[in-house]
Design a protein around this motif. Sequence first.
Motif, PDB file in Angstrom:
ATOM      1  N   VAL A  70       0.863  -1.180   0.000  1.00  0.00           N
ATOM      2  CA  VAL A  70       0.000   0.000   0.000  1.00  0.00           C
ATOM      3  C   VAL A  70       0.902   1.233   0.000  1.00  0.00           C
ATOM      4  N   PHE A  71       0.341   2.372  -0.379  1.00  0.00           N
ATOM      5  CA  PHE A  71       1.122   3.605  -0.334  1.00  0.00           C
ATOM      6  C   PHE A  71       0.202   4.802  -0.179  1.00  0.00           C
ATOM      7  N   GLU A  72       0.807   5.947   0.095  1.00  0.00           N
ATOM      8  CA  GLU A  72       0.091   7.204   0.186  1.00  0.00           C
ATOM      9  C   GLU A  72       0.884   8.291  -0.515  1.00  0.00           C
ATOM     10  N   ARG A  88      -3.598  18.455   5.324  1.00  0.00           N
ATOM     11  CA  ARG A  88      -4.513  17.396   5.728  1.00  0.00           C
ATOM     12  C   ARG A  88      -3.816  16.026   5.884  1.00  0.00           C
ATOM     13  N   PRO A  89      -2.678  15.960   6.554  1.00  0.00           N
ATOM     14  CA  PRO A  89      -1.933  14.696   6.612  1.00  0.00           C
ATOM     15  C   PRO A  89      -2.663  13.575   7.334  1.00  0.00           C
ATOM     16  N   ARG A  90      -3.478  13.908   8.314  1.00  0.00           N
ATOM     17  CA  ARG A  90      -4.169  12.862   9.077  1.00  0.00           C
ATOM     18  C   ARG A  90      -5.122  12.062   8.194  1.00  0.00           C
ATOM     19  N   GLU A 111      -0.729   8.448  14.616  1.00  0.00           N
ATOM     20  CA  GLU A 111      -0.114   9.606  15.260  1.00  0.00           C
ATOM     21  C   GLU A 111       1.402   9.477  15.292  1.00  0.00           C
ATOM     22  N   PHE A 112       1.885   8.286  15.613  1.00  0.00           N
ATOM     23  CA  PHE A 112       3.328   8.087  15.694  1.00  0.00           C
ATOM     24  C   PHE A 112       3.987   8.253  14.327  1.00  0.00           C
ATOM     25  N   VAL A 113       3.407   7.662  13.305  1.00  0.00           N
ATOM     26  CA  VAL A 113       3.999   7.767  11.969  1.00  0.00           C
ATOM     27  C   VAL A 113       3.952   9.213  11.479  1.00  0.00           C
ATOM     28  N   LEU A 114       2.869   9.931  11.784  1.00  0.00           N
ATOM     29  CA  LEU A 114       2.794  11.338  11.401  1.00  0.00           C
ATOM     30  C   LEU A 114       3.904  12.135  12.085  1.00  0.00           C
ATOM     31  N   LYS A 115       4.135  11.871  13.371  1.00  0.00           N
ATOM     32  CA  LYS A 115       5.222  12.561  14.077  1.00  0.00           C
ATOM     33  C   LYS A 115       6.575  12.241  13.453  1.00  0.00           C
ATOM     34  N   TRP A 352      -7.127  22.914   7.713  1.00  0.00           N
ATOM     35  CA  TRP A 352      -6.554  21.839   6.913  1.00  0.00           C
ATOM     36  C   TRP A 352      -5.038  21.748   7.087  1.00  0.00           C
ATOM     37  N   ASN A 353      -4.378  22.882   7.309  1.00  0.00           N
ATOM     38  CA  ASN A 353      -2.922  22.881   7.374  1.00  0.00           C
ATOM     39  C   ASN A 353      -2.418  22.429   8.741  1.00  0.00           C
ATOM     40  N   GLU A 354      -1.268  21.773   8.727  1.00  0.00           N
ATOM     41  CA  GLU A 354      -0.642  21.342   9.967  1.00  0.00           C
ATOM     42  C   GLU A 354       0.842  21.685   9.893  1.00  0.00           C
ATOM     43  N   PRO A 355       1.308  22.557  10.806  1.00  0.00           N
ATOM     44  CA  PRO A 355       2.708  22.978  10.750  1.00  0.00           C
ATOM     45  C   PRO A 355       3.662  21.856  11.124  1.00  0.00           C
ATOM     46  N   ILE A 356       4.864  21.925  10.609  1.00  0.00           N
ATOM     47  CA  ILE A 356       5.921  20.996  10.991  1.00  0.00           C
ATOM     48  C   ILE A 356       6.505  21.494  12.309  1.00  0.00           C
TER      49      ILE A 356
END
Length: 364
Positions: A70-72, A88-90, A111-115, A352-356
């Motif tokens: 699978v991929f994203e 919108r990464p989640r 959550e962990f992979v997003l971090k 929608w945006n999520e800062p690094i």
Amino acid sequence: MEEQSIHVEMSTALKEKPKTDQLEFGRTFTDHMFVMDYSAPIGWHNAAILPYQHIMVDPSSMIFHYGQSVFEGLKAFRTKKGDVQLFRPRKNFERLNRSNNRLVIPPIDEEFVLKAVKKLIEIDQDWVPDAEGTSLYIRPFIIATEPFLGVAPAQHYKLITILSPVGSYYKEGINPIKIAVESEFVRTVKGGTGEAKTGGNYAASLKAQEVCAKEGYSQVLWLDGVEKKYIEEVGSMNVFFKINGEVITPKLNGSILAGITRDSVIELLKHWEIPFTERQISMEEIAEAHESGQLEEAFGSGTAAVISPIGMLAWDGKEYTINGGKTGALSKKIYDTITGIQYGKIEDPFNWNEPIAEKTKIKQ
């Protein structure tokens, strides 16, 4: 799974970064990547950010024989203030787990992979381009690595995330593209893997794409795999039609990918109170709307291109020019709004945006 730390190994041989005006889509990769392994019954472990490198897998790894993967695809953007943010990464990691479920791959801790991905982008943030229309493409993927030739779900997997600075997906940019309606080949059917983001779906599309490219078309418009009558997707994009003031998109039916950009377009249409419907729509209906002068616009939506206006459809030996072959007002408004939000040029009323940001425990 208890949250684990992430080992970080910095590259000692940094690559030369390409000039922004020379960026192609998916040809250049950054200095580092994120990897994590899965083994039953341990679970996901060995989370690490490493120098970008080749991976070692056994020739009998099940990915090579049965396609369990699978991929994203998501993006990070450099704002006008110089900050970097994700769009919108989640939603992408939620969809990755839905794809995992369909391919019988163990779920990830979203959550962990997003971090971890945020930390990866922090490390390689100098690779995020700042020119208009450019971004940092993020490709998380999971492959089955168990060395076994039996037909069964694997017991070992590897998750990898790589980064690629990119320019426009289509050389046409926001200009209209020419689409060929596919009537011979089938991408997927309801009950298959069409709603999962797995490599096999894209492999199944390559032959039709090759044929249409030779005839001068940018993409294929897929019809349903049973009756070959109802519209499903445009290549790697979802598709929308504006007919007599109403925007219509095919309803998710089990064989259509639930696009994050698709969802963003729908939210915008509702926000603007533009008449909108999700339903089955046939090529016959599109042809009739064209003949009656009611087909006003058509466009594809996807992470890579955002919005691709469709200037012409080829179907059943006839070409249907849409809006004089020009970009429609609604297509342009949606494109400008989504990209404006992504680059921080306009207000983001949907959050929608999520800062690094530095949120992950790092072990070097």
